[in-house]
Design a protein around this motif. Structure first.
Motif, PDB file in Angstrom:
ATOM      1  N   GLY A  10       0.798  -1.231   0.000  1.00 23.61           N
ATOM      2  CA  GLY A  10       0.000   0.000   0.000  1.00 23.61           C
ATOM      3  C   GLY A  10       0.829   1.279   0.000  1.00 23.61           C
ATOM      4  O   GLY A  10       0.300   2.353   0.314  1.00 23.61           O
ATOM      5  N   LYS A  11       2.098   1.188  -0.389  1.00 18.02           N
ATOM      6  CA  LYS A  11       2.947   2.401  -0.452  1.00 18.02           C
ATOM      7  C   LYS A  11       2.372   3.430  -1.419  1.00 18.02           C
ATOM      8  O   LYS A  11       2.172   4.598  -1.083  1.00 18.02           O
ATOM      9  CB  LYS A  11       4.378   2.051  -0.925  1.00 18.02           C
ATOM     10  N   THR A  12       2.148   2.974  -2.654  1.00 16.33           N
ATOM     11  CA  THR A  12       1.705   3.905  -3.701  1.00 16.33           C
ATOM     12  C   THR A  12       0.315   4.458  -3.393  1.00 16.33           C
ATOM     13  O   THR A  12       0.065   5.663  -3.533  1.00 16.33           O
ATOM     14  CB  THR A  12       1.726   3.190  -5.065  1.00 16.33           C
ATOM     15  N   THR A  13      -0.575   3.577  -2.967  1.00 16.50           N
ATOM     16  CA  THR A  13      -1.937   4.009  -2.608  1.00 16.50           C
ATOM     17  C   THR A  13      -1.887   5.071  -1.526  1.00 16.50           C
ATOM     18  O   THR A  13      -2.603   6.079  -1.580  1.00 16.50           O
ATOM     19  CB  THR A  13      -2.742   2.780  -2.116  1.00 16.50           C
ATOM     20  N   LEU A  69       9.393   7.289  -7.254  1.00 13.43           N
ATOM     21  CA  LEU A  69      10.751   6.719  -7.305  1.00 13.43           C
ATOM     22  C   LEU A  69      10.732   5.261  -7.735  1.00 13.43           C
ATOM     23  O   LEU A  69      11.693   4.536  -7.513  1.00 13.43           O
ATOM     24  CB  LEU A  69      11.405   6.825  -5.918  1.00 13.43           C
ATOM     25  N   ASP A  70       9.621   4.844  -8.334  1.00 12.11           N
ATOM     26  CA  ASP A  70       9.468   3.436  -8.685  1.00 12.11           C
ATOM     27  C   ASP A  70       9.335   3.283 -10.203  1.00 12.11           C
ATOM     28  O   ASP A  70       8.433   3.889 -10.797  1.00 12.11           O
ATOM     29  CB  ASP A  70       8.213   2.895  -7.985  1.00 12.11           C
ATOM     30  N   PRO A  71      10.213   2.492 -10.833  1.00  8.69           N
ATOM     31  CA  PRO A  71      10.116   2.291 -12.281  1.00  8.69           C
ATOM     32  C   PRO A  71       8.756   1.738 -12.718  1.00  8.69           C
ATOM     33  O   PRO A  71       8.393   1.852 -13.891  1.00  8.69           O
ATOM     34  CB  PRO A  71      11.221   1.265 -12.581  1.00  8.69           C
ATOM     35  N   GLY A  75       6.061   3.045 -12.037  1.00  8.07           N
ATOM     36  CA  GLY A  75       5.294   4.246 -12.388  1.00  8.07           C
ATOM     37  C   GLY A  75       3.841   4.209 -11.938  1.00  8.07           C
ATOM     38  O   GLY A  75       2.988   4.879 -12.514  1.00  8.07           O
ATOM     39  N   ASN A  76       3.549   3.469 -10.884  1.00 15.18           N
ATOM     40  CA  ASN A  76       2.144   3.353 -10.443  1.00 15.18           C
ATOM     41  C   ASN A  76       1.603   4.657  -9.864  1.00 15.18           C
ATOM     42  O   ASN A  76       0.434   4.994 -10.084  1.00 15.18           O
ATOM     43  CB  ASN A  76       1.999   2.237  -9.400  1.00 15.18           C
ATOM     44  N   ALA A  77       2.428   5.365  -9.120  1.00 17.12           N
ATOM     45  CA  ALA A  77       1.963   6.644  -8.548  1.00 17.12           C
ATOM     46  C   ALA A  77       1.740   7.663  -9.665  1.00 17.12           C
ATOM     47  O   ALA A  77       0.851   8.513  -9.585  1.00 17.12           O
ATOM     48  CB  ALA A  77       2.970   7.174  -7.533  1.00 17.12           C
ATOM     49  N   LEU A 134       7.622  10.895  -1.175  1.00 11.62           N
ATOM     50  CA  LEU A 134       8.452  10.072  -2.055  1.00 11.62           C
ATOM     51  C   LEU A 134       7.916   8.638  -2.060  1.00 11.62           C
ATOM     52  O   LEU A 134       7.961   7.953  -1.024  1.00 11.62           O
ATOM     53  CB  LEU A 134       9.900  10.069  -1.549  1.00 11.62           C
ATOM     54  N   ASP A 135       7.396   8.199  -3.189  1.00 12.19           N
ATOM     55  CA  ASP A 135       6.881   6.827  -3.303  1.00 12.19           C
ATOM     56  C   ASP A 135       8.031   5.900  -3.684  1.00 12.19           C
ATOM     57  O   ASP A 135       8.498   5.910  -4.821  1.00 12.19           O
ATOM     58  CB  ASP A 135       5.770   6.763  -4.360  1.00 12.19           C
ATOM     59  N   CYS A 136       8.503   5.109  -2.725  1.00  9.27           N
ATOM     60  CA  CYS A 136       9.693   4.270  -2.952  1.00  9.27           C
ATOM     61  C   CYS A 136       9.315   2.926  -3.570  1.00  9.27           C
ATOM     62  O   CYS A 136       8.195   2.437  -3.382  1.00  9.27           O
ATOM     63  CB  CYS A 136      10.410   4.029  -1.628  1.00  9.27           C
TER      64      CYS A 136
HETATM   65 MG    MG Z   1       4.115   1.059  -5.293  1.00  9.24          MG
END
Ligand code: MG
Ligand code: ATP
Length: 260
Positions: free
Chosen positions: A15-18, A39-41, A43-45, A124-126
């Motif tokens: 649930g990081k991106t959410t 910051l995630d390839p 690209g969900n965020a 920052l979305d890791c």
């Molecule tokens: Mg994520």
């Protein structure tokens, strides 16, 4: 003062991106100036904020490698109240290419500095790994928010993350703090989830956010419309929980400031 928060957990799908997207939306609704950094390839965020990652020519990848100025890469997606520094799969290459660069752990911190004062919050979305991208997030951040599902293996991964944060504090960012642990996708009918939740509170006390994010189908549906849940269905249980989390975060920030 700007608050930079890394939303991190090397465990995938917790649930990081959410949390990053909905917190960005919640803070923006509260009148705060917000930048979300993907910051995630994966690209969900980026997609979840309504930016088509496949159409991007410039992303956080170019910023980290010093190929583009951050001012030229950040975007304000239609309908959101916050800015996004977007990412797509190209960012996976940065992991390798940054290794040869000087101060490779400090690239994001340096890149953010010219625009930091434009914002009240930078989130920052890791990615789900303790890799160089996450490390750049932890070095740039004032604090870390750790979303986690209350399940048996959750605590095991937490030790590695806490140890990494300790190392970052010792060598690269002496001020970093764990802001809090956020219980996500919570199902109160699940006895194990309740047990883990109680254990978390016993171990981490006030570091556990009071707000609990319930499992809620509307939260899972929102990204396919390129929207936060708050925007997609503001009255659903999940959105209400993220509104409560936003309020708790702001309350905690004010309390910390009053003490300082
Ligand atoms: Mg994520
Ligand atoms: P990754 O590690 O791959 O980056 P993540 O930690 O960012 O994953 P999310 O992408 O936020 O996790 O969530 C994983 C999946 O669970 C997504 O499909 C998301 O829509 C769904 N999800 C997240 N939170 C909830 C919730 N509270 N209720 C229902 N579904 C949720």
């Amino acid at each position: 003062m700007t608050r930079i928060i890394a939303i991190a957990n090397q465990k995938g799908g917790v649930g990081k991106t959410t949390t990053t997207v909905n917190l960005a939306a919640g803070l923006a609704l509260s009148g705060k100036r917000v930048l979300l950094v993907d910051l995630d390839p994966q690209g969900n965020a980026t997609m979840g904020s309504g930016v088509d990652k496949r159409a991007l020519t410039h992303t956080v990848y170019h910023v980290l490698l010093g190929l583009s100025a951050i001012q030229q890469v950040r975007v304000r997606p239609d309908g959101t109240g916050y800015d996004v520094l977007p990412a797509n799969r190209e960012l996976a290459g940065a992991e390798v290419e940054m290794v040869a660069l000087e101060n490779r752990e400090l690239r994001l911190k340096a890149a953010l500095s010219p625009i930091t004062s434009d914002y009240d919050f930078i989130l920052l979305d890791c990615p789900p790994a303790l890799n160089l991208l996450t490390l750049n997030g932890l070095v740039a951040a004032h604090s870390v928010m750790i979303p986690m599902q209350c399940e048996y293996y959750a605590l095991e991964g937490l030790t590695d993350l806490v140890n990494t944060i300790k190392k970052v504090r010792a060598h690269l960012n002496p001020h970093i703090e764990i802001d809090g642990l956020l219980r996500t996708m919570f199902d109160p009918r699940n006895t194990l989830a309740q047990q883990v939740s109680t254990e978390l509170q016993q171990h981490f006390g006030a570091k556990v956010y009071d707000t609990i994010i319930p499992r809620n189908v509307r939260i899972a549906e929102a990204p396919s419309y390129g929207k936060s849940a708050l925007d997609f269905d503001p009255t659903c249980k999940g959105s209400q929980a993220y509104v409560a989390l936003t309020a708790e975060l702001l309350w905690r920030e004010n309390a910390a400031r009053a003490v300082a």
